[in-house]
Design a protein around this motif. Structure first.
Motif, PDB file in Angstrom:
ATOM      1  N   GLU A 225      -3.357  -4.009  -6.733  1.00 53.17           N
ATOM      2  CA  GLU A 225      -4.503  -3.521  -7.501  1.00 53.17           C
ATOM      3  C   GLU A 225      -4.206  -3.462  -8.997  1.00 53.17           C
ATOM      4  OE1 GLU A 225      -4.265   1.353  -7.513  1.00 53.17           O
ATOM      5  OE2 GLU A 225      -5.351   0.395  -5.860  1.00 53.17           O
TER       6      GLU A 225
ATOM      7  N   VAL B 113     -12.443   8.993   2.806  1.00 52.03           N
ATOM      8  CA  VAL B 113     -11.621   7.868   3.221  1.00 52.03           C
ATOM      9  C   VAL B 113     -11.260   7.027   1.998  1.00 52.03           C
ATOM     10  CG1 VAL B 113     -13.655   6.425   3.725  1.00 52.03           C
ATOM     11  CG2 VAL B 113     -11.466   5.917   4.814  1.00 52.03           C
ATOM     12  N   GLY B 114      -9.991   6.573   1.957  1.00 55.04           N
ATOM     13  CA  GLY B 114      -9.518   5.737   0.855  1.00 55.04           C
ATOM     14  C   GLY B 114      -8.971   6.502  -0.328  1.00 55.04           C
ATOM     15  N   THR B 115      -9.052   7.841  -0.294  1.00 52.99           N
ATOM     16  CA  THR B 115      -8.621   8.637  -1.438  1.00 52.99           C
ATOM     17  C   THR B 115      -7.098   8.733  -1.498  1.00 52.99           C
ATOM     18  OG1 THR B 115     -10.654   9.928  -1.295  1.00 52.99           O
ATOM     19  CG2 THR B 115      -8.864  10.875  -2.579  1.00 52.99           C
TER      20      THR B 115
ATOM     21  N   LEU C 204      -4.910   6.555  -2.306  1.00 54.39           N
ATOM     22  CA  LEU C 204      -4.170   5.370  -1.861  1.00 54.39           C
ATOM     23  C   LEU C 204      -4.035   4.382  -3.018  1.00 54.39           C
ATOM     24  CD1 LEU C 204      -5.853   4.647   1.597  1.00 54.39           C
ATOM     25  CD2 LEU C 204      -3.890   6.116   1.093  1.00 54.39           C
TER      26      LEU C 204
ATOM     27  N   ASP D  34       0.852  -1.186   0.000  1.00 56.38           N
ATOM     28  CA  ASP D  34       0.000   0.000   0.000  1.00 56.38           C
ATOM     29  C   ASP D  34       0.890   1.239   0.000  1.00 56.38           C
ATOM     30  OD1 ASP D  34      -2.105  -1.736   0.215  1.00 56.38           O
ATOM     31  OD2 ASP D  34      -2.512  -1.327   2.322  1.00 56.38           O
TER      32      ASP D  34
ATOM     33  N   ARG E 213      -3.476   0.510  -3.500  1.00 56.64           N
ATOM     34  CA  ARG E 213      -3.507  -0.714  -2.719  1.00 56.64           C
ATOM     35  C   ARG E 213      -2.619  -1.785  -3.340  1.00 56.64           C
ATOM     36  NH1 ARG E 213      -4.867   0.599   2.295  1.00 56.64           N
ATOM     37  NH2 ARG E 213      -6.876   1.726   2.408  1.00 56.64           N
TER      38      ARG E 213
ATOM     39  N   ASP F 255      -5.767   5.886   6.472  1.00 54.53           N
ATOM     40  CA  ASP F 255      -6.763   5.470   5.481  1.00 54.53           C
ATOM     41  C   ASP F 255      -7.113   6.582   4.491  1.00 54.53           C
ATOM     42  OD1 ASP F 255      -8.298   7.156   7.054  1.00 54.53           O
ATOM     43  OD2 ASP F 255      -9.613   5.574   7.818  1.00 54.53           O
ATOM     44  N   VAL F 256      -6.325   7.654   4.497  1.00 54.93           N
ATOM     45  CA  VAL F 256      -6.521   8.719   3.527  1.00 54.93           C
ATOM     46  C   VAL F 256      -5.218   9.487   3.379  1.00 54.93           C
ATOM     47  CG1 VAL F 256      -7.283  10.474   5.188  1.00 54.93           C
ATOM     48  CG2 VAL F 256      -8.061  10.613   2.805  1.00 54.93           C
TER      49      VAL F 256
END
Length: 393
Positions: A126, A117-119, A121, A38, A123, A94-95
């Motif tokens: 992926e 949240v999650g922006t 990133l 990540d 993974r 997480d961001v």
């Protein structure tokens, strides 16, 4: 007939930097995932989205995480870590808050706005998971494919060996370019054309100096070349000229006596007279002598065979539908391959159908295919075109 002459080339392992333009001989697995961990997609601050509900917020910057750092500490509650693009994501974050949404502080940072949240990133896995096929067998290896092969951990690649092709032009009227011409002589151009065409198709061409129209000398020269060179022996011989119905057709006269090369008239224009077979066990293709005929014949018969031998998953040129910019006529009973300029779905014929019009060929970027049962096509009619590379723009 030509398609069955060449077997698939054996595979060889080459360093990554020597694999450009080659064809992958076996599926290439990803030795690692992409991304492998990540990581951040932006320069900014790794944070917990839940702690950014009330903005603006001021939080201490607990650490710096540059790209390449291997000892990243978990994100402590109530803090952020300054992070660079590609750097590993701290556990607990997480961001990523882009630096543009902050005051760019280094000890304490004011965050004025925050994405969801999650922006920002990336993974792990992926893009591609470890163990999956990164590049399929039969894929030509261009810049993107070589970049991917390196990114998933490969230093060497298994590729098909390039076919070795001997190119020979015949004709007593032929003279090396640059020499003085006597009346009735012309500069020899087919070997330059065919050597480049072989190279473009993925083979390795060697030019054999053209020989006069003497059957015994021609046959002796060819057999000597095919018998020598050991591991560098030719996989294919391509000749041009000497295959028509005239009185001095040296290729046809020499090879017909062997009984292993078949000569025939193909219902196409240009490129009607053709021959294929073997000489002393080596595959041979005999092409017409007019340059445009030689080029079109190579495109129709030889290029796909070379690319199949290399293991190409898609050996044929790209075809595209096109609309005729002007009407054209075609003789009945022969498939026409007309030189054309393709642009934005429309195609214009370049020059006439004559097989000697090399300047028109050099200005074409496609071949317009007219079926043998079609004689007249109006402007606006739909046609199939074969897109050819290397055309002048």
């Amino acid at each position: 007939m030509v398609a069955g002459l060449l077997p698939v080339m054996r595979a060889e392992r080459v360093p990554l930097e020597q694999a450009h333009g080659r064809v992958l001989a076996a599926d290439l697995p990803a030795l690692v995932a992409l991304p492998g961990f990540d990581n951040s997609a932006m320069d900014g601050y790794a944070a917990r989205a839940a702690e950014l509900a009330d903005l603006p917020a001021r939080l201490p910057v607990a650490d710096d995480v540059p790209a390449g750092r291997t000892d990243v500490r978990p994100l402590a509650p109530g803090t952020v870590q300054r992070i660079m693009t590609g750097a590993p994501l701290p556990a607990g974050a997480d961001v990523i808050v882009p630096v543009e949404l902050t005051d760019a502080g280094t000890t304490t940072v004011e965050i004025r706005s925050s994405p969801a949240v999650g922006t920002h990133l990336r993974r792990a896995g992926e893009d591609i998971a470890a163990g999956t096929v990164a590049i399929a067998a039969g894929t030509p290896l261009g810049a993107a494919q070589l970049g991917l092969a390196a990114a998933v951990g490969h230093r060497e690649l298994l590729v098909a060996r390039r076919p070795r092709v001997l190119v020979l032009s015949t004709g007593s009227e032929l003279v090396e370019p640059g020499a003085d011409l006597l009346p009735g002589q012309i500069y020899e151009s087919n070997s330059a054309l065919l050597v480049a065409a072989v190279d473009d198709a993925g083979g390795v061409a060697r030019r054999l100096h053209f020989v006069p129209d003497d059957v015994d000398q021609f046959l002796a020269t060819v057999r000597a070349e095919l018998a020598g060179r050991g591991d560098d022996a030719a996989d294919l011989l391509i000749t041009s000229g000497g295959v028509s119905a005239g009185a001095y057709e040296v290729v046809k006269d020499a090879f017909a006596a062997l009984g292993t090369v078949e000569f025939l008239k193909v219902a196409m224009q240009p490129g009607g007279p053709q021959g294929a077979g073997t000489v002393d066990g080596v595959p041979v293709v005999t092409l017409p002598g007019n340059p445009v005929s030689a080029f079109v014949s190579f495109e129709v018969f030889v290029r796909p065979a070379l690319r199949r031998a290399l293991g190409h998953a898609a050996p044929d040129r790209l075809h595209a539908p096109a609309v005729l910019a002007e009407p054209l006529r075609s003789p009945a009973g022969r498939r026409q391959f007309l030189r054309g300029r393709y642009d934005g779905g429309r195609v214009s014929q370049v020059g006439g159908p004559g097989s000697h019009l090399v300047a028109h060929l050099a200005r074409a970027n496609c071949l317009v295919v007219v079926p043998e049962d079609v004689t007249d096509l109006p402007a606006g009619a739909s046609v199939d075109v074969v897109l050819i590379e290397g055309a002048l723009q």
